[in-house]
Motif scaffolding. Structure first.
Motif, PDB file in Angstrom:
ATOM      1  N   CYS A 151       0.816  -1.785  -0.131  1.00 43.93           N
ATOM      2  CA  CYS A 151      -0.148  -0.107   0.103  1.00 43.93           C
ATOM      3  C   CYS A 151       0.452   0.953   0.379  1.00 43.93           C
ATOM      4  N   GLU A 152       1.667   1.050   0.877  1.00 48.34           N
ATOM      5  CA  GLU A 152       2.857   2.366   0.914  1.00 48.34           C
ATOM      6  C   GLU A 152       3.249   2.546  -0.302  1.00 48.34           C
ATOM      7  N   ARG A 153       3.897   1.667  -1.023  1.00 47.40           N
ATOM      8  CA  ARG A 153       4.442   1.472  -2.555  1.00 47.40           C
ATOM      9  C   ARG A 153       3.818   1.923  -3.444  1.00 47.40           C
ATOM     10  N   SER A 154       2.382   1.817  -3.808  1.00 44.34           N
ATOM     11  CA  SER A 154       1.357   2.004  -4.484  1.00 44.34           C
ATOM     12  C   SER A 154       0.325   3.359  -4.077  1.00 44.34           C
ATOM     13  N   ASP A 155       0.869   3.956  -3.400  1.00 42.76           N
ATOM     14  CA  ASP A 155      -0.456   4.636  -2.514  1.00 42.76           C
ATOM     15  C   ASP A 155      -1.670   4.531  -2.818  1.00 42.76           C
ATOM     16  N   TRP A 156      -2.543   2.957  -2.325  1.00 37.61           N
ATOM     17  CA  TRP A 156      -3.171   2.750  -1.893  1.00 37.61           C
ATOM     18  C   TRP A 156      -3.607   3.261  -0.247  1.00 37.61           C
ATOM     19  N   VAL A 157      -5.283   3.718  -0.031  1.00 39.20           N
ATOM     20  CA  VAL A 157      -5.434   3.919   1.294  1.00 39.20           C
ATOM     21  C   VAL A 157      -5.870   2.573   2.215  1.00 39.20           C
ATOM     22  N   ARG A 158      -6.977   1.936   1.136  1.00 35.88           N
ATOM     23  CA  ARG A 158      -7.197   1.039   2.617  1.00 35.88           C
ATOM     24  C   ARG A 158      -7.751  -0.244   1.207  1.00 35.88           C
ATOM     25  N   VAL A 159      -7.115  -1.345   1.815  1.00 36.64           N
ATOM     26  CA  VAL A 159      -7.793  -2.756   1.328  1.00 36.64           C
ATOM     27  C   VAL A 159      -9.035  -3.116   1.911  1.00 36.64           C
ATOM     28  N   ARG A 160     -10.177  -3.239   0.959  1.00 37.80           N
ATOM     29  CA  ARG A 160     -11.376  -3.928   0.895  1.00 37.80           C
ATOM     30  C   ARG A 160     -11.755  -5.719   1.120  1.00 37.80           C
ATOM     31  N   ARG A 161     -10.729  -6.191  -0.041  1.00 32.85           N
ATOM     32  CA  ARG A 161     -10.584  -7.836   0.337  1.00 32.85           C
ATOM     33  C   ARG A 161      -8.895  -8.428   0.358  1.00 32.85           C
ATOM     34  N   VAL A 162      -8.955  -9.516   0.187  1.00 41.42           N
ATOM     35  CA  VAL A 162      -7.055 -10.043   0.779  1.00 41.42           C
ATOM     36  C   VAL A 162      -8.171 -11.338  -0.078  1.00 41.42           C
ATOM     37  N   VAL A 163      -7.362 -12.019  -0.757  1.00 40.32           N
ATOM     38  CA  VAL A 163      -7.781 -13.383  -1.507  1.00 40.32           C
ATOM     39  C   VAL A 163      -6.159 -14.213  -0.854  1.00 40.32           C
ATOM     40  N   LEU A 164      -5.913 -15.032  -0.146  1.00 40.83           N
ATOM     41  CA  LEU A 164      -4.670 -15.740  -0.426  1.00 40.83           C
ATOM     42  C   LEU A 164      -4.971 -17.776  -1.158  1.00 40.83           C
ATOM     43  N   LYS A 165      -3.866 -18.105  -1.522  1.00 38.16           N
ATOM     44  CA  LYS A 165      -3.898 -19.122  -1.591  1.00 38.16           C
ATOM     45  C   LYS A 165      -2.801 -19.712   0.106  1.00 38.16           C
ATOM     46  N   ILE A 166      -3.601 -21.008   0.278  1.00 35.61           N
ATOM     47  CA  ILE A 166      -3.062 -21.539   1.523  1.00 35.61           C
ATOM     48  C   ILE A 166      -2.844 -23.184   0.743  1.00 35.61           C
ATOM     49  N   GLY A 167      -1.652 -23.595   1.275  1.00 35.79           N
ATOM     50  CA  GLY A 167      -1.160 -25.144   0.819  1.00 35.79           C
ATOM     51  C   GLY A 167      -1.984 -25.364   1.997  1.00 35.79           C
ATOM     52  N   SER A 168      -2.857 -26.714   1.651  1.00 40.49           N
ATOM     53  CA  SER A 168      -3.294 -27.601   3.107  1.00 40.49           C
ATOM     54  C   SER A 168      -1.616 -28.248   3.889  1.00 40.49           C
ATOM     55  N   MET A 169      -0.877 -28.281   3.143  1.00 42.14           N
ATOM     56  CA  MET A 169       0.495 -28.619   4.139  1.00 42.14           C
ATOM     57  C   MET A 169       1.227 -28.012   5.360  1.00 42.14           C
ATOM     58  N   ARG A 170       0.865 -26.493   5.154  1.00 38.62           N
ATOM     59  CA  ARG A 170       0.911 -25.396   5.977  1.00 38.62           C
ATOM     60  C   ARG A 170      -0.098 -25.573   7.570  1.00 38.62           C
ATOM     61  N   GLN A 171      -1.175 -26.576   7.096  1.00 33.66           N
ATOM     62  CA  GLN A 171      -1.731 -26.473   8.325  1.00 33.66           C
ATOM     63  C   GLN A 171      -2.561 -25.421   9.316  1.00 33.66           C
ATOM     64  N   VAL A 172      -3.200 -24.469   8.545  1.00 34.28           N
ATOM     65  CA  VAL A 172      -2.905 -23.144   8.993  1.00 34.28           C
ATOM     66  C   VAL A 172      -4.793 -23.528   9.240  1.00 34.28           C
ATOM     67  N   ASP A 173      -5.101 -23.248  10.141  1.00 36.42           N
ATOM     68  CA  ASP A 173      -6.851 -23.138  10.067  1.00 36.42           C
ATOM     69  C   ASP A 173      -7.354 -21.624   9.933  1.00 36.42           C
ATOM     70  N   PRO A 174      -8.048 -21.699   8.801  1.00 35.98           N
ATOM     71  CA  PRO A 174      -8.406 -20.769   8.392  1.00 35.98           C
ATOM     72  C   PRO A 174      -9.562 -19.792   9.633  1.00 35.98           C
ATOM     73  N   GLU A 175      -9.918 -20.205   9.892  1.00 33.12           N
ATOM     74  CA  GLU A 175     -11.485 -19.710  10.951  1.00 33.12           C
ATOM     75  C   GLU A 175     -10.421 -18.345  12.386  1.00 33.12           C
TER      76      GLU A 175
END
Length: 118
Positions: free
Chosen positions: A18-42
């Motif tokens: 955001c600092e590099r691109s002069d964006w002021v707000r993020v409305r939505r973030v889409v992440l791609k996460i492999g199941s081996m990362r064992q991340v609990d989405p909640e």
């Protein structure tokens, strides 16, 4: 809970973008996460909301695309999707395999607001 440290790292990366691109707000973030990362989405979503307070990510919607584990057997050439971590080919029982997906942890896309130019 490694989700908190992941959320902090993701939020820091977004802040730098955001600092590099002069964006002021993020409305939505889409992440791609492999199941081996064992991340609990909640837990990750909760942690992301917590660390995002007072930043450009505050209130942003977080979407997580889960990527399955896929490997290729170098013995018989078969490509296999699996849920566990038993990396052996179901056809030939070889463990001579190459991981093709399942370890991803990337920001796939951002929906942002830029500064208004008057």
């Amino acid at each position: 809970m490694h989700e908190l440290s992941l959320a902090e790292a993701i939020n820091n990366t977004i802040k730098e973008l955001c600092e590099r691109s002069d964006w002021v707000r993020v409305r939505r973030v889409v992440l791609k996460i492999g199941s081996m990362r064992q991340v609990d989405p909640e837990l990750l979503s909760f942690a992301f909301n917590a660390v995002g307070g007072g930043t450009v990510s505050e209130g942003a919607e977080l979407s997580i695309l889960e990527v399955p584990v896929v490997f290729k057997c170098h013995t018989c050439g078969k490509t296999v999707s699996c849920e566990g971590t038993a990396f052996s080919c179901p056809d030939c029982a070889s463990s001579n395999v190459e991981l093709l997906s399942g370890m991803e942890l990337t920001i796939e896309s951002l929906e942002v607001e830029g500064r208004q130019v008057l």
